[in-house]
Design an enzyme around this catalytic site. Structure first.
Site, mmCIF file in Angstrom:
data_model
loop_
_atom_site.group_PDB
_atom_site.id
_atom_site.type_symbol
_atom_site.label_atom_id
_atom_site.label_comp_id
_atom_site.label_asym_id
_atom_site.label_seq_id
_atom_site.Cartn_x
_atom_site.Cartn_y
_atom_site.Cartn_z
ATOM 1 N N ASN A 1 0.864 -1.190 0.000
ATOM 2 C CA ASN A 1 0.000 0.000 0.000
ATOM 3 C C ASN A 1 0.896 1.234 0.000
ATOM 4 O OD1 ASN A 1 -1.810 2.036 0.501
ATOM 5 N ND2 ASN A 1 -2.326 1.362 2.584
ATOM 6 N N LYS B 1 0.080 4.300 -0.292
ATOM 7 C CA LYS B 1 -0.550 5.485 0.331
ATOM 8 C C LYS B 1 -0.313 6.728 -0.535
ATOM 9 C CE LYS B 1 -0.067 3.164 4.729
ATOM 10 N NZ LYS B 1 0.068 3.215 6.158
ATOM 11 N N HIS C 1 -9.314 1.126 4.991
ATOM 12 C CA HIS C 1 -8.028 1.291 5.668
ATOM 13 C C HIS C 1 -8.217 2.207 6.879
ATOM 14 C CE1 HIS C 1 -3.934 2.472 6.539
ATOM 15 N NE2 HIS C 1 -3.568 1.363 5.930
ATOM 16 N N GLU D 1 -6.615 4.587 7.998
ATOM 17 C CA GLU D 1 -6.431 6.027 7.717
ATOM 18 C C GLU D 1 -7.682 6.610 7.077
ATOM 19 O OE1 GLU D 1 -2.776 5.458 5.590
ATOM 20 O OE2 GLU D 1 -1.814 4.849 7.463
ATOM 21 N N GLU E 1 -5.090 -5.012 10.604
ATOM 22 C CA GLU E 1 -4.055 -4.003 10.795
ATOM 23 C C GLU E 1 -4.314 -3.261 12.102
ATOM 24 O OE1 GLU E 1 -2.184 -2.858 6.793
ATOM 25 O OE2 GLU E 1 -3.937 -1.608 7.050
ATOM 26 N N GLY F 1 2.735 2.173 10.670
ATOM 27 C CA GLY F 1 3.685 3.266 10.488
ATOM 28 C C GLY F 1 4.381 3.692 11.771
ATOM 29 N N SER G 1 3.729 -2.214 10.256
ATOM 30 C CA SER G 1 5.180 -2.290 10.429
ATOM 31 C C SER G 1 5.739 -3.678 10.119
ATOM 32 C CB SER G 1 5.582 -1.825 11.833
ATOM 33 O OG SER G 1 5.175 -0.471 12.024
HETATM 34 P P1 PGA Z 1 3.056 0.191 7.575
HETATM 35 O O1 PGA Z 1 1.575 0.386 6.997
HETATM 36 O O2 PGA Z 1 3.585 -1.098 6.970
HETATM 37 O O3 PGA Z 1 3.813 1.387 7.113
HETATM 38 O O4 PGA Z 1 2.932 0.103 9.054
HETATM 39 C C1 PGA Z 1 0.713 -0.716 6.827
HETATM 40 C C2 PGA Z 1 -0.589 -0.233 6.235
HETATM 41 O O5 PGA Z 1 -1.088 0.830 6.623
HETATM 42 O O6 PGA Z 1 -1.165 -0.914 5.354
#
Ligand code: PGA
Length: 256
Positions: free
Chosen positions: A9, A11, A98, A100, A170, A176, A216
């Protein structure tokens, strides 16, 4: 049989030039040996999907997904894009819900439910994201939150629909942040989701749904996560922006 999948992803990252260079890097590093039976999906910014699909026409390994779609098919929704538009670009899937999107754009489970229908109605797979916040984890009620997201997001779908729905667990506190759920924490949740799928649909369907872990996930921790029985792959954010890291995670999935 459920599929092992590693999805990246991107983003809201990469300029056009950077995005095309990343695709070129992946085309080079994703060989038959690295990919094996692993399904690889990249999820670039929507603006670049068309050119990226075009550049991957001859590539047998990399599928392409979008990061979001609107709840409606078309209409006066300035700045948005719909599932039929995405389908017309020959992409394969859409990430839906997601965290976010839930946090910054107010997406509810009900909105996700409509978006999943949009994806399926347009013959695209849906990658439905679920996961608890840090407070919800600390309160101990995280499984209730996750299963409510499953219940409401998947309301109305039948077992056959699950052929085209991938789930991604997640934990919001791990996205992140550099903090990963331990393999045991992730496995506990994945097994809980699969138990819920068994009740909601049936045992065969539950066994066939791919449940990805995200938060992560990096080359250094991917193998131990993928070794767990109910962790079928990963949804990778930060590490998917680097061709070598993303390739190493795919390799870890193929070999686990
Ligand atoms: P990250 O994000 O691997 O940077 O933690 C995962 C995601 O949001 O899909």
């Amino acid at each position: 049989m459920r599929r092992r999948i590693v999805a990246g992803n991107w983003k809201m990252n990469t300029t056009y030039t950077e995005a095309m260079a990343l695709v070129d890097g992946l085309k080079e590093s994703l060989t038959e040996e690295v990919v094996g039976e692993t399904g690889v999906i990249i999820t670039p910014p929507a603006l670049y999907l068309s050119d990226i699909v075009e550049s991957l026409v001859e590539n047998p390994y990399i599928a392409v997904a979008a990061q979001n779609c609107h709840e409606k098919e078309s209409g006066a929704y300035t700045g948005e894009w719909s599932a039929p538009m995405l389908a017309s670009l020959d992409i394969d899937a859409i990430i839906i819900g997601h965290s976010e999107r839930r946090e910054y754009f107010g997406e509810t489970n009900e909105a996700c439910n409509t978006k999943i229908s949009q994806a399926l109605n347009n013959e695209l797979a849906a990658i439905y994201c679920i996961g608890e916040t840090l407070e919800e984890r600390k309160s101990g009620a995280y499984m209730d939150v996750i299963l409510k997201q499953c219940e409401e997001g998947l309301a109305g779908f039948i077992a056959d629909d699950m052929d085209n729905i991938i789930l991604a667990y997640e934990p919001v506190w791990a996205i992140g942040t550099g903090e990963t759920a331990s393999p045991e924490q992730a496995q506990e949740v994945h097994a809980g989701i699969r138990a819920w799928l068994t009740e909601r649909f049936d045992a065969e369907t539950a066994q066939d749904v791919s449940i990805l872990y995200g938060g992560s996930c990096k080359p250094g921790n991917a193998a131990e996560l993928f070794a767990k029985a109910d962790i079928d792959g990963g949804l990778i954010g930060g590490a998917s922006l680097n061709a070598a890291d993303f390739t190493a995670i795919i390799e870890a999935r193929t070999k686990a």
